[in-house]
Design a protein around this motif. Structure first.
Motif, PDB file in Angstrom:
ATOM      1  N   ALA A 151       0.703  -1.186   0.028  1.00  0.00           N
ATOM      2  CA  ALA A 151       0.043   0.006  -0.110  1.00  0.00           C
ATOM      3  C   ALA A 151       0.994   1.116  -0.026  1.00  0.00           C
ATOM      4  CB  ALA A 151      -0.938   0.062   1.322  1.00  0.00           C
ATOM      5  N   TRP A 152       0.991   1.843  -1.286  1.00  0.00           N
ATOM      6  CA  TRP A 152       2.021   3.073  -1.423  1.00  0.00           C
ATOM      7  C   TRP A 152       1.334   4.226  -1.805  1.00  0.00           C
ATOM      8  CZ3 TRP A 152       7.472   2.959  -1.469  1.00  0.00           C
ATOM      9  CH2 TRP A 152       8.101   4.145  -1.712  1.00  0.00           C
ATOM     10  N   SER A 154       0.663   8.998  -0.311  1.00  0.00           N
ATOM     11  CA  SER A 154       0.937   9.908   0.612  1.00  0.00           C
ATOM     12  C   SER A 154      -0.282   9.513   1.675  1.00  0.00           C
ATOM     13  CB  SER A 154       0.638  11.218  -0.127  1.00  0.00           C
ATOM     14  OG  SER A 154       0.816  12.199   0.956  1.00  0.00           O
ATOM     15  N   GLY A 155       0.658   9.594   2.904  1.00  0.00           N
ATOM     16  CA  GLY A 155      -0.114   9.676   4.008  1.00  0.00           C
ATOM     17  C   GLY A 155      -0.361   8.223   4.607  1.00  0.00           C
ATOM     18  N   TYR A 156       0.212   7.062   3.886  1.00  0.00           N
ATOM     19  CA  TYR A 156       0.259   5.881   4.658  1.00  0.00           C
ATOM     20  C   TYR A 156       1.701   5.906   5.398  1.00  0.00           C
ATOM     21  CZ  TYR A 156      -3.704   4.247   1.553  1.00  0.00           C
ATOM     22  OH  TYR A 156      -4.912   4.116   1.088  1.00  0.00           O
ATOM     23  N   LEU A 157       1.361   5.049   6.452  1.00  0.00           N
ATOM     24  CA  LEU A 157       2.567   5.189   7.449  1.00  0.00           C
ATOM     25  C   LEU A 157       3.228   3.656   7.535  1.00  0.00           C
ATOM     26  CD1 LEU A 157       0.938   7.663  10.071  1.00  0.00           C
ATOM     27  CD2 LEU A 157       2.874   8.149   8.271  1.00  0.00           C
ATOM     28  N   GLY A 158       2.950   2.807   6.673  1.00  0.00           N
ATOM     29  CA  GLY A 158       4.007   1.613   6.776  1.00  0.00           C
ATOM     30  C   GLY A 158       5.186   1.774   6.524  1.00  0.00           C
ATOM     31  N   LEU A 159       6.198   0.847   6.640  1.00  0.00           N
ATOM     32  CA  LEU A 159       7.463   1.178   6.684  1.00  0.00           C
ATOM     33  C   LEU A 159       8.012   1.313   5.147  1.00  0.00           C
ATOM     34  CD1 LEU A 159       9.205  -1.513   8.985  1.00  0.00           C
ATOM     35  CD2 LEU A 159       8.855   0.872   9.520  1.00  0.00           C
ATOM     36  N   MET A 160       7.308   0.841   4.244  1.00  0.00           N
ATOM     37  CA  MET A 160       7.538   0.673   2.935  1.00  0.00           C
ATOM     38  C   MET A 160       7.395   1.949   2.229  1.00  0.00           C
ATOM     39  SD  MET A 160       9.033  -0.834   0.170  1.00  0.00           S
ATOM     40  CE  MET A 160       9.190  -2.400   0.511  1.00  0.00           C
ATOM     41  N   SER A 161       6.051   2.564   2.510  1.00  0.00           N
ATOM     42  CA  SER A 161       5.446   3.746   2.101  1.00  0.00           C
ATOM     43  C   SER A 161       6.074   5.052   2.678  1.00  0.00           C
ATOM     44  CB  SER A 161       3.959   3.916   2.544  1.00  0.00           C
ATOM     45  OG  SER A 161       3.455   4.969   1.796  1.00  0.00           O
ATOM     46  N   MET A 162       6.811   4.658   3.943  1.00  0.00           N
ATOM     47  CA  MET A 162       7.608   5.812   4.609  1.00  0.00           C
ATOM     48  C   MET A 162       8.873   5.980   3.969  1.00  0.00           C
ATOM     49  SD  MET A 162       7.554   5.443   8.523  1.00  0.00           S
ATOM     50  CE  MET A 162       6.058   5.928   9.749  1.00  0.00           C
ATOM     51  N   THR A 163       9.551   5.288   3.197  1.00  0.00           N
ATOM     52  CA  THR A 163      10.662   5.371   2.203  1.00  0.00           C
ATOM     53  C   THR A 163      10.518   6.664   1.286  1.00  0.00           C
ATOM     54  OG1 THR A 163      10.283   3.497   1.082  1.00  0.00           O
ATOM     55  CG2 THR A 163      11.406   3.053   2.999  1.00  0.00           C
ATOM     56  N   ARG A 285      -9.401   7.225  -7.149  1.00  0.00           N
ATOM     57  CA  ARG A 285     -10.453   6.113  -7.463  1.00  0.00           C
ATOM     58  C   ARG A 285      -9.842   4.915  -6.963  1.00  0.00           C
ATOM     59  NH1 ARG A 285     -12.363   1.938  -7.506  1.00  0.00           N
ATOM     60  NH2 ARG A 285     -13.949   1.072  -8.382  1.00  0.00           N
ATOM     61  N   ARG A 286      -8.453   4.591  -7.593  1.00  0.00           N
ATOM     62  CA  ARG A 286      -7.812   3.298  -7.150  1.00  0.00           C
ATOM     63  C   ARG A 286      -7.607   3.208  -5.740  1.00  0.00           C
ATOM     64  NH1 ARG A 286      -2.130   4.063  -8.148  1.00  0.00           N
ATOM     65  NH2 ARG A 286      -1.788   6.201  -8.604  1.00  0.00           N
ATOM     66  N   LEU A 287      -7.492   4.280  -4.825  1.00  0.00           N
ATOM     67  CA  LEU A 287      -7.425   3.908  -3.198  1.00  0.00           C
ATOM     68  C   LEU A 287      -8.406   2.900  -2.873  1.00  0.00           C
ATOM     69  CD1 LEU A 287      -7.219   7.737  -2.204  1.00  0.00           C
ATOM     70  CD2 LEU A 287      -5.549   5.751  -1.983  1.00  0.00           C
ATOM     71  N   TYR A 288      -9.497   2.790  -3.438  1.00  0.00           N
ATOM     72  CA  TYR A 288     -10.510   2.024  -2.941  1.00  0.00           C
ATOM     73  C   TYR A 288     -10.395   0.518  -3.599  1.00  0.00           C
ATOM     74  CZ  TYR A 288     -13.206   5.821  -1.149  1.00  0.00           C
ATOM     75  OH  TYR A 288     -13.550   6.927  -0.068  1.00  0.00           O
ATOM     76  N   ASP A 289      -9.390   0.240  -4.256  1.00  0.00           N
ATOM     77  CA  ASP A 289      -9.032  -1.036  -4.926  1.00  0.00           C
ATOM     78  C   ASP A 289      -8.337  -1.842  -4.088  1.00  0.00           C
ATOM     79  OD1 ASP A 289     -10.641  -0.329  -7.262  1.00  0.00           O
ATOM     80  OD2 ASP A 289      -8.755   0.500  -8.521  1.00  0.00           O
ATOM     81  N   GLY A 290      -8.532  -3.100  -3.826  1.00  0.00           N
ATOM     82  CA  GLY A 290      -7.676  -4.013  -3.130  1.00  0.00           C
ATOM     83  C   GLY A 290      -7.598  -3.684  -1.746  1.00  0.00           C
ATOM     84  N   LEU A 291      -8.811  -3.197  -0.961  1.00  0.00           N
ATOM     85  CA  LEU A 291      -8.614  -2.954   0.276  1.00  0.00           C
ATOM     86  C   LEU A 291      -8.362  -3.911   1.165  1.00  0.00           C
ATOM     87  CD1 LEU A 291     -11.741  -0.281   0.742  1.00  0.00           C
ATOM     88  CD2 LEU A 291      -9.364   0.084   0.143  1.00  0.00           C
ATOM     89  N   GLY A 292      -8.921  -5.175   0.884  1.00  0.00           N
ATOM     90  CA  GLY A 292      -8.551  -6.239   1.682  1.00  0.00           C
ATOM     91  C   GLY A 292      -7.025  -6.651   1.805  1.00  0.00           C
ATOM     92  N   GLY A 293      -6.202  -6.766   0.720  1.00  0.00           N
ATOM     93  CA  GLY A 293      -4.889  -7.080   0.614  1.00  0.00           C
ATOM     94  C   GLY A 293      -4.251  -6.038   1.086  1.00  0.00           C
ATOM     95  N   HIS A 294      -4.781  -4.784   1.265  1.00  0.00           N
ATOM     96  CA  HIS A 294      -3.848  -3.644   1.816  1.00  0.00           C
ATOM     97  C   HIS A 294      -4.023  -3.346   3.175  1.00  0.00           C
ATOM     98  CE1 HIS A 294      -4.081  -1.619  -2.701  1.00  0.00           C
ATOM     99  NE2 HIS A 294      -3.136  -2.716  -2.507  1.00  0.00           N
ATOM    100  N   PHE A 295      -5.124  -3.771   3.526  1.00  0.00           N
ATOM    101  CA  PHE A 295      -5.252  -3.621   5.196  1.00  0.00           C
ATOM    102  C   PHE A 295      -5.600  -4.450   6.202  1.00  0.00           C
ATOM    103  CE2 PHE A 295      -6.489   0.351   2.494  1.00  0.00           C
ATOM    104  CZ  PHE A 295      -5.447   1.183   2.746  1.00  0.00           C
ATOM    105  N   TRP A 296      -5.742  -5.738   5.625  1.00  0.00           N
ATOM    106  CA  TRP A 296      -6.441  -6.924   6.693  1.00  0.00           C
ATOM    107  C   TRP A 296      -5.697  -7.205   7.713  1.00  0.00           C
ATOM    108  CZ3 TRP A 296      -4.629 -11.545   7.969  1.00  0.00           C
ATOM    109  CH2 TRP A 296      -3.499 -12.072   7.646  1.00  0.00           C
ATOM    110  N   LEU A 297      -4.368  -6.941   7.847  1.00  0.00           N
ATOM    111  CA  LEU A 297      -3.518  -6.994   9.139  1.00  0.00           C
ATOM    112  C   LEU A 297      -4.096  -6.123  10.170  1.00  0.00           C
ATOM    113  CD1 LEU A 297      -0.204  -8.086   8.077  1.00  0.00           C
ATOM    114  CD2 LEU A 297      -1.759  -9.585   8.847  1.00  0.00           C
TER     115      LEU A 297
END
Length: 566
Positions: A151-152, A154-163, A285-297
């Motif tokens: 999940a990449w 702006s505003g996402y705070l996972g380690l990968m997105s932070m880079t 619009r693509r923010l709403y795609d794949g919500l399960g895979g991006h956020f399920w944890l």
């Protein structure tokens, strides 16, 4: 040794009298500093990408003119652009004072934004609980419990997105939002140090006005983050404020009024006009795609939210605890039994279940995200990253409870540990494990090409036609203008931007004639072409340089100089 030698024993408490108390760092100070160090290095080792070119371009425009900056990506007026925020203005001042380029300022901004984010997180979690390990666990949950697909944004705070996004205004705004929530919660519960107390026994008005100024600053720095910030303010005030006297209402009204006045007084753009601007909805619009895979944890935090909700409801039935969810902080975790079941479900009972600030904030965030999907205003999906925070922080507070743990908390702890490992190994590890030290082959952050080789020839303010995805998003960060800006901007009518995009496509078309190309060059004062290998250099252009990595070619066309002076 002489028998007459006297030995002086230290007096108990003497060091306390002399102020000699030894400072010991908290667990969060230790791990927070280590996290800051590792993530700053991780941010610096990866080439800036994605939206970084836009933000570097903003710095370059402000460096050229603080009072009247041009459009971030084109040779057009910049009045009304929301990119010219107080945050960007401070970066522009720094660039003018030091001579740093926009890209260099963005590099420096990453670690500074991370300081604001980490201190805000620590202050917010301490407002929720005094447990010393809770901020450490909240930091781990916030950066690891996302999903098993990247999940990449702006505003996402996972380690990968932070880079990639540590240097963005969104990161700074989220850190300010954490600070604002912590201060709001402290005032709502009337806890913490209060220097001045008014005649009503309430904190002085200046503190509420300062809090309003902070919310106004968030609104200007990153308007979409301010939506989540305001929801958090509502959740903490509604959940923790007791005794709604006229004086209390007046103080919170002052906070809101000051926030609006601060935002309205900003001269560079009208932040309230952005509320009805649909020009950026399509790209979100693509923010709403794949919500399960991006956020399920992050769903591992839902049981913790449920426990907080049930705890608050039981406390209300047992006589109330002023809305503070703290009966379990020091004991075994057992709650006093309720005083019988309520025969019907009414508004009071529903409110008792959602009164906890984290529970209420999660529900409000979900409603806004759902509204964005249902209404087609997909920009509201930008708060998805902050929607996970209540669940992540609730889980951290729950797992920071002292032992012994009941069975359900032990199960939740093992599930959270497994989820953190899954998130780290599937998505986040590549952010902090360099390829040279990687024994597994973790997915690495994107490594965009740089365009310093082309910027050496292009003077600031000269117009370029580019056809590559990377070049279109990065080139303006070096001070060049684009004939067709890559992103919508309130300072440029979207119809005009789309017309420019169509003209550039016509210029690059295979059947384009020399006369048509000359008309486009004259209309937009084009000086340079930056073309990928998929387009042939026009016969009237002169090749000046090329990139060995991407195969792109820089060619000069037309004798046109800048139409305006910056």
């Amino acid at each position: 040794m002489s028998a007459g030698l006297t030995v002086r024993r230290p007096t108990r408490g003497a060091t306390a009298l002399r102020g000699g108390r030894i400072w010991r760092p908290t667990p969060y100070q230790v791990f927070g500093f280590l996290f800051w160090l590792v993530m700053s290095l991780a941010y610096w080792r990866v080439p800036l990408c994605c939206d970084a070119g836009q933000h570097a371009a903003v710095v370059e425009r402000l460096k050229a003119s603080l009072l009247d900056p041009r459009h971030p990506m084109a040779d057009l007026p910049g009045a009304g652009s929301p990119y010219y925020s107080p945050y960007a203005l401070a970066q522009g001042v720094l660039a003018r004072l030091t001579g740093l380029a926009g890209w260099e300022v963005l590099r420096l901004a990453g670690p500074l934004n991370l300081v604001v984010l980490l201190t805000g997180l620590g202050r917010l979690v301490r407002a929720l609980t005094p447990r010393p390990w809770a901020p450490v666990l909240a930091l781990a949950a916030m950066t690891l419990l996302w999903g098993t697909e990247r999940a990449w944004w702006s505003g996402y705070l996972g380690l990968m997105s932070m880079t990639g996004n540590l240097g963005y205004p969104s990161t700074f705004a989220i850190g300010l939002a954490f600070w604002a929530w912590a201060l709001t919660g402290a005032r709502a519960r009337n806890t913490g140090r209060v220097r001045y107390v008014g005649p009503s026994g309430l904190p002085n008005l200046a503190g509420y006005a300062g809090l309003g100024a902070l919310y106004g600053l968030i609104l200007l720095v990153h308007p979409i983050t301010s939506v989540a910030a305001v929801l958090g303010a509502v959740a903490f005030v509604a959940g923790w404020q007791r005794g709604w006297s006229p004086e209390v209402l007046g103080r919170w009204a002052l906070t809101g009024t000051v926030a609006l006045l601060v935002a309205a007084a900003w001269p560079y753009f009208d932040v309230f006009a952005l509320a009805g601007d649909p020009s950026v909805d399509a790209m979100h619009r693509r923010l709403y795609d794949g919500l399960g895979g991006h956020f399920w944890l992050a769903a591992l935090g839902l049981p913790a939210l449920w426990l907080r909700a049930r705890r608050t409801a039981r406390a209300d039935r047992a006589g109330g605890d002023r809305g503070q969810v703290r009966p379990r902080e020091t004991g075994s975790g057992r709650l006093p039994p309720g005083r019988g079941r309520v025969s019907r479900i009414g508004p009071a009972r529903i409110w008792a279940w959602v009164r906890d600030p984290l529970v209420l904030l999660f529900l409000l965030d979900c409603l806004v995200v759902a509204y964005g999907w249902a209404s087609g205003h997909y920009t509201y999906g930008r708060i998805l990253g902050l929607t996970l925070v209540p669940a992540q922080f609730a889980l951290a507070v729950e797992l920071a409870a002292p032992r012994p743990w009941p069975a359900r908390r032990r199960v939740l702890g093992w599930l959270a540990a497994a989820g953190a490992c899954a998130g780290f190994l599937t998505v986040q590890a590549g952010a902090v494990v360099p390829r040279s030290l990687d024994p597994v082959g973790f997915e690495q952050p994107p490594r965009w090409p740089t365009y310093g080789w082309a910027a050496r020839h292009i003077k600031p303010g000269e117009t370029v036609i580019a056809d590559g995805y990377y070049s279109v998003h990065a080139l303006a960060g070096y001070g060049a203008d684009l004939a067709a800006p890559a992103w919508p901007d309130a300072s440029l009518d979207e119809r005009e931007r789309l017309r420019r995009v169509a003209d550039v496509r016509a210029y690059l078309a295979q059947d384009s004639t020399r006369a048509r190309r000359a008309a486009v060059v004259r209309r937009y004062h084009v000086r340079w072409l930056l073309l990928t290998r998929w387009h042939t250099v026009p016969e009237e252009a002169v090749v000046v340089a090329w990139s060995r990595r991407t195969g792109e070619v820089l060619a000069r066309v037309g004798p046109y100089e800048r139409a305006t002076t910056r």
